[in-house]
Motif scaffolding. Structure first.
Motif, PDB file in Angstrom:
ATOM      1  N   VAL A  60       0.856  -1.176   0.000  1.00 42.38           N
ATOM      2  CA  VAL A  60       0.000   0.000   0.000  1.00 42.38           C
ATOM      3  C   VAL A  60       0.896   1.231   0.000  1.00 42.38           C
ATOM      4  CG1 VAL A  60      -1.801   1.266   1.211  1.00 42.38           C
ATOM      5  CG2 VAL A  60      -1.818  -1.216   1.238  1.00 42.38           C
ATOM      6  N   ASP A  62       2.462   4.851   0.641  1.00 40.90           N
ATOM      7  CA  ASP A  62       2.545   5.621   1.881  1.00 40.90           C
ATOM      8  C   ASP A  62       1.424   6.654   1.989  1.00 40.90           C
ATOM      9  OD1 ASP A  62       6.202   5.749   2.033  1.00 40.90           O
ATOM     10  OD2 ASP A  62       4.763   4.240   2.728  1.00 40.90           O
ATOM     11  N   LYS A  65      -1.569   4.649   3.252  1.00 46.24           N
ATOM     12  CA  LYS A  65      -1.351   3.629   4.281  1.00 46.24           C
ATOM     13  C   LYS A  65      -2.159   3.955   5.535  1.00 46.24           C
ATOM     14  CE  LYS A  65       2.546   1.770   4.025  1.00 46.24           C
ATOM     15  NZ  LYS A  65       4.008   1.544   3.977  1.00 46.24           N
TER      16      LYS A  65
END
Length: 118
Positions: A60, A62, A65
């Motif tokens: 995923v 950043d 996330k």
């Protein structure tokens, strides 16, 4: 060759949630690594999330996330992107894509628009 159709996009307010779905046709869906990408106006396409064929490994970005989760159901030939706590900067066309483990993403859906208002 697998074919992909996204759904689930729409217009929501900041803080809301959406779940995108990507339905795949073809008997070999379970062999593919699946990914979600997005492209906002005037920006380059960026990778949002990926998931291996078994679902045992995910990535995923950043920027999403802790808010976005990718998952897949091989029995239903479908990959999902759960998007929570949406922000205006998440506004983009979201694309589903597929690749073999050793190759580039070479199968793409038509995209689904996600618009997040502030």
């Amino acid at each position: 060759q697998v074919q992909l159709v996204e759904s689930g996009g729409g217009l929501v307010q900041a803080g809301d949630s959406l779940r995108l779905s990507c339905a795949a046709s073809g008997p070999t869906f379970r062999n593919y690594v699946m990914g979600w990408f997005r492209q906002a106006p005037g920006k380059e396409r960026e990778s949002v999330a990926t998931i291996t064929w078994s679902g045992s490994s995910t990535y995923v970005a950043d920027s999403v996330k802790g808010r976005f989760t990718i998952s897949r159901d091989n029995a239903k030939n479908t990959v999902y992107l759960q998007m929570n706590s949406l922000k205006p900067e998440d506004t983009a066309v979201y694309y589903c894509a597929a690749k073999t483990p050793w190759g580039p993403y070479d199968v793409w859906g038509q995209g689904t628009q996600v618009t997040v208002s502030s």
